[in-house]
Design an enzyme around this catalytic site. Structure first.
Site, PDB file in Angstrom:
ATOM      1  N   CYS A   1      -3.492  -5.209  -0.804  1.00  0.00           N
ATOM      2  CA  CYS A   1      -2.323  -6.245  -1.364  1.00  0.00           C
ATOM      3  C   CYS A   1      -2.724  -6.776  -2.405  1.00  0.00           C
ATOM      4  CB  CYS A   1      -1.431  -6.639  -0.322  1.00  0.00           C
ATOM      5  SG  CYS A   1       0.417  -6.835  -0.915  1.00  0.00           S
TER       6      CYS A   1
ATOM      7  N   HIS B   1       0.077  -2.590   4.224  1.00  0.00           N
ATOM      8  CA  HIS B   1      -0.375  -3.625   5.246  1.00  0.00           C
ATOM      9  C   HIS B   1      -0.177  -2.530   6.704  1.00  0.00           C
ATOM     10  CE1 HIS B   1      -1.136  -7.361   3.395  1.00  0.00           C
ATOM     11  NE2 HIS B   1       0.036  -7.090   2.889  1.00  0.00           N
TER      12      HIS B   1
END
Length: 485
Positions: free
Chosen positions: A331, A428
């Site tokens: 991310c 994630h």
């Protein structure tokens, strides 16, 4: 309406989140429909609901303890710190505003309606709602406009059980002192107390326990020994981030960014017997002998990129790569690895662009639209499936996207350098998938497999419920919930 009880703390980090999860499992095992609720949470460790909303990670764990899917009404207000003085405000799962502390104080009274709306919906579908406070009600300087502790308890007319942390010392003063500073109308809502995190023989605290009951008039609900399996459950607060885990020969190094987010990505790796995970704090170099350097998510990518460089970690990272290490950015960490990060609208601060670490041939443009979704992805190298989630602003593209780490519904996700040594992804939760985690580790020459991460979390929740049934007056807690105020 459902019976309700609120677990508040005499201080921060007394174990409220874990207690709510444990009691939720206790009463769910008794056949009750239980729901967790936290009016206001502050955390950069967020979870995504099946319908694409953001809530605090602790409430997702508590939902699992209840045996239900996480829902946005379980945490209607989520604050995600972006700096020392400001935070992104998530209202009922969607980005609402970015505020400094003083601005948020003025905003809070307007948010009580959303809090009560979510709470009422939860009550309608449950037999029991267990509410978690935030921080401590003893912070009476914050009482005006409060929506997280006694302000909510008064508005919703919910009885309170106050928890003290004996491991820190001074637990008698924590509890008796809280009563002393509260307004009498707020004190009247407190019906019982718990002592948490006791080490040694709990009977040694009998006199102190009796003194608290005598001074406060509250019902004692138990002295809870230290729960040794707490590390097996995802933590929400960066203060609880484990600095190391595992004893295996494959060394994973993680720089602790100043605004680290969604760090529960590390938990499944720490559970692998063939792996050692080291979280490196500020002022320490990244070990160049690492096998894998994992740059985690960040709530403020551009600021944390500057922080990364200020620690000299960019130099350490380059040295580790020369020695044969691999690099994975998740991310915000993925965005940092690229050539350029542009923020034309000033979403993260002053509008402009900054050079990235230049290890992936990609560029990121920050956009106002936030992507929040559960994602099912296939690992390109192995075909293993990872079910995770995305929660980010910004779009990333460039030549290295031609070598994706995953495919999602046939589309490329993530990027990889031509030599395969530097990788990035927005996904994630990828390491919670046992098959993918094993395949990924094996592709790097590490031992992987044979560990069921989800089964370990489930076993820890069961053990927590057993722990509370043994040491806490669970029947007394339920009586308080049903009696109301």
């Amino acid at each position: 309406m459902a019976a309700t009880v609120m677990i508040q703390g005499a201080g921060s980090n007394v174990g409220k989140s874990l207690l709510v999860a444990g009691f939720a499992r206790v009463f769910a095992r008794q056949g009750l429909r239980v729901r967790p609720f936290k009016p206001q949470n502050m955390s950069n460790n967020a979870a995504v609901t099946p319908d694409g909303f953001e809530i605090g990670r602790a409430q997702a764990l508590q939902a699992l303890a209840c045996g239900v899917a996480p829902a946005v009404d379980m945490n209607p207000i989520l604050l995600k710190p972006e700096s020392d003085i400001g935070a992104q405000v998530i209202v009922q799962g969607r980005r609402f505003a970015t505020c400094k502390a003083r601005e948020y104080a003025a905003l809070k009274p307007q948010l009580m309606a959303a809090v009560l709306e979510s709470f009422t919906r939860l009550q309608a579908e449950a037999d029991l709602v267990i509410v978690e406070g935030a921080g401590s009600p003893a912070e009476v300087n914050l009482r005006a406009g409060d929506i997280a502790n006694m302000g909510f308890a008064q508005a919703a007319r919910v009885p309170v059980v106050l928890t003290g942390d004996i491991d820190r010392g001074g637990v008698i003063a924590q509890l008796v002192g809280t009563q002393a500073v509260l307004d009498p109308a707020d004190t009247a809502l407190i019906k019982g107390f718990l002592i948490n995190k006791f080490r040694g023989d709990p009977r040694l605290f009998d006199d102190g326990y009796a003194l608290i009951a005598e001074r406060t008039g509250w019902a004692g609900l138990g002295v809870l020994p230290w729960f040794t399996q707490a590390h097996r459950l995802p933590a929400e607060d960066a203060a609880d981030l484990r600095r190391s885990g595992g004893t295996g020969g494959f060394r994973i190094v993680v720089p602790q960014l100043s605004r680290i987010a969604n760090f529960d990505d590390l938990d499944p790796l720490m559970a692998e017997p063939g792996v050692t995970v080291e979280v490196i704090g500020p002022g320490r170099p990244l070990p160049v002998e690492a096998d894998l350097i994992l740059i985690p998510g960040s709530k403020s990518t551009i600021a944390d990129l500057a922080y990364f460089r200020a620690q000299g970690w960019d130099i350490d990272l380059a040295a580790a790569l020369r020695r044969g290490a691999r690099v994975l950015g998740l991310c915000g960490g993925y965005q940092m690895l690229g050539r350029l990060i542009s923020d034309p609208e000033g979403i993260e601060g002053t509008p402009g662009s900054v050079a990235g670490l230049g290890l992936l041939d990609v560029e990121t443009v920050m956009t106002a639209e936030k992507r929040v979704t559960l994602t099912r992805a296939a690992h390109v190298a192995s075909g293993a499936v990872a079910e995770g989630y995305e929660i980010h602003i910004g779009q990333t593209d460039g030549p290295d996207r031609a070598r994706p780490l995953f495919t999602v519904a046939g589309a490329a996700e993530g990027a990889m350098r031509a030599d395969g040594r530097v990788m990035g992804s927005y996904l994630h939760g990828m390491f919670s998938a046992d098959g993918f985690r094993a395949a990924f580790l094996r592709s790097l020459g590490a031992e992987g497999g044979g560990v069921s991460y989800d089964a370990g979390v489930e076993a820890a929740l069961e053990a927590l419920a057993d722990h509370l049934e043994e040491y806490a007056d669970c029947a007394g807690l339920l009586r308080i919930a049903r009696a109301g105020v």
